[in-house]
Every structure is written in C-alpha cells, then in structure tokens.
Scaffold this motif. Structure first.
Motif, PDB file in Angstrom:
ATOM      1  N   ALA A   1       0.818  -1.280   0.157  1.00 49.91           N
ATOM      2  CA  ALA A   1       0.013   0.049  -0.133  1.00 49.91           C
ATOM      3  C   ALA A   1       0.950   1.103  -0.095  1.00 49.91           C
ATOM      4  O   ALA A   1       0.504   2.343  -0.848  1.00 49.91           O
TER       5      ALA A   1
ATOM      6  N   CYS B   1      -4.587  -2.169  -2.690  1.00 48.16           N
ATOM      7  CA  CYS B   1      -3.607  -2.759  -1.595  1.00 48.16           C
ATOM      8  C   CYS B   1      -3.929  -2.201   0.003  1.00 48.16           C
ATOM      9  O   CYS B   1      -3.718  -2.680   0.813  1.00 48.16           O
ATOM     10  N   SER B   2      -4.255  -0.844  -0.228  1.00 46.28           N
ATOM     11  CA  SER B   2      -4.785  -0.065   1.126  1.00 46.28           C
ATOM     12  C   SER B   2      -6.110  -0.856   1.757  1.00 46.28           C
ATOM     13  O   SER B   2      -6.107  -1.056   2.830  1.00 46.28           O
TER      14      SER B   2
END
Lengths: 366, 366, 366
Positions: free
Chosen positions: B33, B49-50
């Motif tokens: 992230a 990703c986050s």
C-alpha cells in the motif's frame, strides 16, 4: 365471578388515605385553577393549575368508576373504565377543537400513543427492571393486546398515508376520515361483547386486587357526576390557558400537543403503569399501558372526528402531520417487537425513553 | 469465571499458523500500500492494496485485543473489542470526513449495517443451512440483542425522518443530530456496566473457545499499538485512493460507500460470522453479526457526529439520504422477523442476499 | 411417500357432485361470456359473465392439476399447482398489458396480495374463530412461510422505493426492474428443489385429504388443456370488457385493479382458504392463503416484467404507485405480527377486514 359474591357492598363510605388526598388536592386544584383563570394569574400559572386539576379529576373519575363498577362485575367495570377513563381527554380535545386548535388535538392524540408506548412503557421497564431484574411479558394475552393495538393504529393512519402519497384521495380527506372513523367505531363495538365477558383492564390476572367496594353506590355516582362536571369546566380553562402559556414559554403548538397535553391527559394511567411495574406486576402494567393507545385509535380519535363533523367544530380529520405518522409507526413497531421478545430489561426501557426523547426533540421546532 | 483461572497466562509468545499468516500478509500489504501510494501505482492498485491492508490490520487489532483481554475477564474483553474493533472504520471515516466525503461516510455507516444484517447474515444462513440443515436461533439472548439493535437504529434514523417529513426540524438538523448523538452515546454508556459483567461477544455460549492466551502482555500491547498506528496511516491512504479508483472504475460515491467501503471495513467480522455458522455455532455467529450494527448506531455514528463538530471537519449529521433510511429500515425489520422466527434456513439466507443485491443495485446509479 | 402406493390410480373417470357443478357451470359461463361478448351484452353483463367464467376455469385448472399431480407425488403436485394455479391471473395480466392497462395490472398484483393477506385471512379468522374459538397458528411452518413472504415482498418493493426516494435510480427503473425480476425468479428457482421434496401446498399437514385420484390421466390432461385454452380466451374477453364496465359503473382504474380484478383472479383460493378455516384446519388454510402472495412476488410479478419486455407489450416495471407500496408494506407487517402472535381470534380477523376496507376505500377516488 366468585369475586363479586365474596365482596360485601359498602353501605357506609369508607375513605382510605389516598381517597382523602385525591379529593382534597383535587378540590384545591380546581379552586386554584378557577382563581388563576378568572382573577388573572399571568400566562403560565392558570395553565399549570388547570393541568394539575384535570389530572386529579381524571384520577377521581377513575376511582369512582372502580367503586361503582365492582357492582356490575369485572367485565362491565372494564368497559366503564374504557368509556369514562378517557373523559377528561375527550373534554380537552372538544374544547380545543372548538377553539380551532386542530393541530394541537392531532398532536395530542398521537402524543398520547407515543407517551404510553415509549415513555411510560420505558419507565415501567426501567423501574421494574432495576428493582426486579428481567421481567416476563410472554403471555398470549400480551401478544393478543399488542396485535389489536397494531391493527387499530394501522387502520387509523391509513387516511394520512393516502393523503400524502395518493393524490386522488387527498381531495376527499374528510369523507375518507369519516368512513374510517365509522369503521373504527364499528370495530370497537365488535370488541365490546368479549370485553364485557372477559376483563379488559387486566384485573383477571391480578388476584391481589380483590378488595370490596369501599363507597356506597350513591357516593360513587355522585362523585363521578361531580368530577365529570368539574372536568368539563377545567378542561375548558386548560385549553384557554394553553395558548398564552405556550407563547410565554416559547413552546410550539406541535410540541405542546405532542408532549405536554398528551402527558397531562394520561398522567394517572402513566403513574399507575409505572407503579405496577415497580410492584413486579409487569403483565398488568403492560395491559394498562397498551390499552390506552387501543382506546385512542378505536374510540377517542374516531369519536372526535365524528363529533367535530356533527357539531360543526374546527374540522378534525385523521390526516395527521407526516412526522406524527412516522413517529407513531416507529413506536408501534418497536413496542410490538419488544412484546414478541417476551421479556423486558431496564436497558430496553432506557432505549424506549431515548427514542421518545429523540422524537420529542424533533418536534421542539414546531 | 472459572475459565480464566484454568488458563495459564503465556510468558513466551506462541504463534499459531494463522498468526503468522495475518502478521506476514499484513506487513506485506502495508508495504504494498505504501509503495503503490507514494511510488505511483495508477488509480486502482493503491486502493486495492490499502483495502487489503486495512482488512488485515483490523484482523491484527482483533487478535491483539483477544490475547490482551483474556487477562481482564471475558466482560472487559467484549468491551475492549467493541471499543477497538471499530477502530479502522473510525479512522477511515475520520479521514474521509477530513477529505469532505460526507456522502461516502454516511453511505458506509448504513452500508455496514446492511452488509451485516443482509449479506453476512444471509451468507451465514446459507453456509450453515447447507452444511447443517435448519439452524436454531430461538434464544432469549438472540431476541434481546435484536431488540436492542432495532431500538438503536430507530433512534439513529429519527433525525433523517424529521428532516424529510417535518419541515421545521430541517433547519435545525445539526442541533438535532448532536442531541441525538449524545442520547445514543449515553444509552451506550448505560449498557456498558452490564456488558462488563456479562459477555457481549457471545463467548459465554461458546465453551469450545477456551484456549489460554498465547501472547505475553507486552507483545499483545505492542502489536495492538503497532497495528492501530499502521491502521491510522493506511486508512488515510485508503481514503486518498478511493476517489481516483472509483473514478477509474466508474463507480458512484453512494455505491462505493454503501458496498465497497462498508464491506472492506467489516471484512473480518464478516468472515468470522460465516465461519462460525459453518461450524454450526449459529447462536455465536448471530451475536457477532448483530453486535456490529448496534455498535455503529450507538457508538460509531454518534461519535463521528460529535468528533466532526469538535474538530471542524466536513459537517456530518445523522440526516442520511432517503434511500439509505429506507434500506436500513427494511434490513432491520427483516432481520427482526427472521430472529423471532426462531430458526434459519438456507432459503431465508438466499432471500436475505437477494434483498441485499437488489438494494445494492438500486444504489449503482449514484 | 407411502401415500401414493396405497392409492389406486383411477382407470375410469369418477365424477363427484362438485366436479359436475364446476364443469357444468364453467361451460355455461364460458358460453354466456362468449354470447355477451360477441352478441353485444351492454357494458356490464359481458364483464360479469367473463369474470364468473374465469373463476370457474381457474377452479377446473386446479382440479385437473390435483388429479394429475397425485401421480407424481405430493411435492410435484405442489409445484404444478404453483405453476398452473396462477395461469388465469397470468393470462389476464398479459392481455391487460397488451391493451396498455399497466396501472390495472400493477394494482391487481398488489391487490391480490392485499386481498389474500387482509381480506381472505381476515374472513378465515372470523369464520374459524366464531365456529371454533381461538385458533392456533404457532407452528414453525407458519413462521417459516411468513418469513419467506416478507422477504419476497421486500425484494419486490425495493425498485418502487428506489424510484421514489432515490433520484438517480428513477431514470433506470426499467433496468432495475428487470434485474430485480431476474433475482426474484432465481430465488424462486432455488426454492423449487425443496418444494419438490417437501409439500408446499400444506397437504403434509392434512392427513384427512388422502383420497385416490378419481380421474384417469388422459382425462386430467385433457381437461387441463381445455380449461387452460378456454381461460386464455376468456381472460381476453374479461380484459376487453373491463374498461367499458368500469366506465359504466363509474369505478376508477386503481380500484378496479386493486379490488375487482384481484378478487376475481383469486376467487378459488379465497373460497378454499375460508372453507378450511371453517373446518378448523387453520394451519392448512393459512398455508394456502400466504402461499399466494409468495408466488405473486417471486413468480407472477417478475415473470410479467420479463415477458412484457420480451414481447414488447406496454412496459411493466416493478415501480408501483406509492399508495400501493404503502398498502402492501402495512399488510405484510400486520400479517407477520399476527403470525408471530401464534393464535388467531375473530376480532383480529375483523380488524384485518377493517384495514382492508379502509385501504380499498382510499383507492376509490382513483
């Protein structure tokens, strides 16, 4: 009904302490209301005095009916209580309609239902729950009362829903309200025979409550007539004092009707319901508290609609303000779920009071 | 609580395989992230990703609290879980409010409730029902939780209803929202003592779950602090990445909040609920799934309203878009009826998922 | 299924008196409908004749399916009944859509649900309650049916709610209706396997109903085909006669669809439900009456939406008029509460009929 045979009808009046308190305080309050009304007591004092007087007269009517009714068997007592217990509310509403305060009357009708279902039931749950832990509600009787309550209120709110979401019906709101009122009154009439046989006020499940009548019949009838007559006068003063008091206190019509008139008109039932819960007679408390909304939906509201049409007062319809409809629907659904839950805790009571507070707040701004 | 006495507190950390998976994958996801956030990863990759990183950090927070809490008895663990389990959601909402995304936050709050009541409960019913046939829900505990949930959500939606149907209240939506938020937080505070005594997370009814804490206290505290701090950073990146990703994927704000943010924020609870149903621990699964909406209504939403007013972020009120209100009312009533039904089948689960799909679809167009 | 083995399939047709009545009266009514249709019978007579003919053909379809289905086991019979029992309603709706009467079709779909949940259930409660006192409803089966009904109707009304309160969705009402229809049909398909195994029509709980098939298979198939074909023709005449009749009787489209078409299309189920209650088979009556709204929500309504899109008829969506949505929500919630109450009294029945009367009245003005 063996209960009536074991009781010996009183020949001489026997007053217990609470009788003296209600009679004495009632007389004082009526006098105070009269003095502040006619001698000029400012904006707020006449209102407070007449509110207290109405409440005490309501209590006196209730006591007289109870003493009187025991002679006709428990079923008839329940019906008498149903018929006469709402007498002060009926007087207030009629005088308010005569004064053109349609919005106040409508708010007070819904407010009575909200106060019973949310505030009083919530207080009863909190008091009963803190004193006695989790209380049981899971009787066939409780569920049967709540279903009748849900059905009555549903029928009562249909004209409002039709008015707001079904354009063609809006033009005929008076006709629709009258038809619905007649349907509701017929439904009430249909429930009367079984009420006369059974015991609508819940006394059946309340074996502790078997005291003999304390007043002879002439006293019960006399006090009932006197209290009812006084209630008619004081209701008028209460309505006259309402507008100036609300103006002085900067309270909107909607809030006044929904909260203040509604609580004043039901004060006695409210206190009794909470007291019974405190004594761990939760089923009886529940029956008393839920019976009031049924009477408002099946008798008081439709009767007022018919009477306002007959007497040519400010025209009352069953088209309530949208937020009143939304509030009563929330209150009814919440109460039904809690009843089907089968038990009450003080946290549920606190949550009911919280919902009442939130709804009342939203009416603060008119 | 004999369970705590039979447990021996760990002096040396003992990691089981799933600990390694969550720690390893979490670290990787946070790194990914960070890289995609600052090294430029296009519009969609940083968001994915986050989102994964937030989910894994939420899981890590949950694990640390569990290991930590066992030392304070089961009641305190439940309260800690309540307080810290929603931490990632709180961070996301605060950063989103700071970024002015009020609509996303409101949709995510309601979306969390919908996802729990319709999607996760539906999946739990389907998985549990297909594996174990009809599952029982009919405990006093289940009905008691659902009643508190119904009451909490009812209080939370009143400002919206007042706003849309009661004109005078609309001008005071901020004041009304603040008052209601305080009432909700007070109600939550009132429920805390009994939560500390009883076991809100349902562990009481879950005798299989009696393993001793595997982590020493310093590790649990350390991991909790690290995970919480990381969650704060990653939540920020998640919010920053949200708008470009939604733009690239042509997804409306309402749909993003209601479905994507809501599911990402509750991912762990969602998986746990379904897993428990698969293990035929349907009562425990139910308690976990229904507890989340209660916390959103009683803590998360009112806390965000108060914090946004205190910190001067974009002003969050409890006036939700009308379709959000309608959806949450439907979800709450459906769940309540299913609970009072007393048993769950996979067809009821499929129908719940169908209702979720239908509601989510109707938000597709913004 | 030992029941099928003990039954001996009829080789020779055996007609009981009611068979003769339905066949004879049905033939007469179809002839009368044809004569009044083509020889000119004024505005009202063709409508009445074709309504009676549709009703009797619906009964004949039901009888044929029953005789036919016994050979395939009770589960398949139930599914066949589900599929073919709504055939006349389907024909009427298709011809009405072809004639552009979208409003009538929508009102009739909701009206069927209302008539079943309020009027027929109310009549069943009144007749059953007056004859047999309080009747029990409290079976897992009753609660399970009602939950599926609540879920189905909830999914069906979401497009309407989205249309009225969520502006962006309003522009996509056709797409949303089609998606929701497919979801509903998939949900129906998912319930089919368990319906084939169990006995959806409630025959399971009805051990008295164990007569052997009276008609050989060729007669059952032949009468089914003939009745279905005739139903198709007569439905067309019914729809053609509807508008002039409503004009002559000064009845609005909404009221015609909601009350008249709805009651005509469900006449047989209605009579059967009340008859069963009169025989104190209240659980079976309940299953029959509640099954119809489930089929309308899960099959009939979505199928009509899909067919109207495929055949290019007047476009039917699931966006119902607001008052139709409000009415069906009230009816569903009331029925659910009454079911969870666990018993029915004639007063509850009277209250249900009162709510039906009030709703029907509010549609009188269009």
């Amino acid at each position: 009904m063996p209960a009536t045979t074991t009781r010996t009808a009183a020949e001489q009046p026997t007053f217990i302490r609470s009788d003296y308190v209600v009679l004495g305080a009632g007389t004082l309050a009526v006098l105070a209301a009269a003095v502040t009304r006619f001698a000029g007591g400012g904006a707020v004092l006449p209102f407070v005095c007449s509110a207290v007087a109405v409440t005490l007269l309501a209590s006196l009517v209730g006591r007289s009916v109870e003493q009187l009714g025991d002679r006709f068997g428990p079923g008839a007592t329940g019906v008498l209580q149903s018929a006469l217990g709402n007498l002060p509310e009926l007087f207030i509403a009629l005088f308010a309609l005569k004064a053109g305060l349609v919005g106040v009357v409508q708010a007070a009708l819904i407010g009575s239902i909200l106060a019973n279902l949310l505030l009083v039931l919530g207080l009863a749950f909190v008091v009963g729950g803190l004193k006695h832990g989790t209380q049981q509600l899971d009787s066939e009787r409780a569920r049967s009362i709540i279903v009748l309550m849900v059905l009555s209120v549903a029928a009562m709110v249909v004209p409002s829903l039709a008015h707001y979401v079904h354009t063609p019906a809006a033009a005929h709101e008076k006709t629709l309200s009258l038809i619905v009122s007649v349907v509701l009154l017929v439904l009430f009439a249909l429930t009367l025979p079984s009420s006369l046989r059974k015991q609508p006020s819940g006394a059946e499940q309340d074996p502790d409550h078997t005291e003999a009548p304390r007043w002879p019949i002439w006293l019960a009838v006399g006090l009932l007539a006197a209290a009812a007559a006084a209630a008619a006068f004081v209701s008028d003063w209460f309505v006259v004092a309402l507008e100036p008091a609300m103006g002085a206190l900067n309270i909107s019509d909607a809030f006044a009707g929904l909260v203040i008139v509604a609580i004043a008109g039901n004060a006695i039932e409210n206190v009794v319901g909470v007291q019974l819960a405190a004594q761990n007679r939760s089923e009886y408390a529940f029956a008393i508290v839920i019976n009031s909304p049924i009477q408002i939906a099946l008798v008081l509201a439709p009767l007022l609609v018919v009477l306002s049409a007959v007497f040519g007062f400010a025209s009352l319809t069953l088209v309530f303000a949208p937020m009143l409809v939304v509030s009563v629907v929330i209150a009814v659904i919440l109460t039904a779920f809690i009843t089907f839950d089968g038990e009450s805790t003080w946290i549920e009571g606190a949550a009911l009071i919280a919902v009442y507070a939130v709804i009342a707040t939203s009416f603060w701004w008119g």
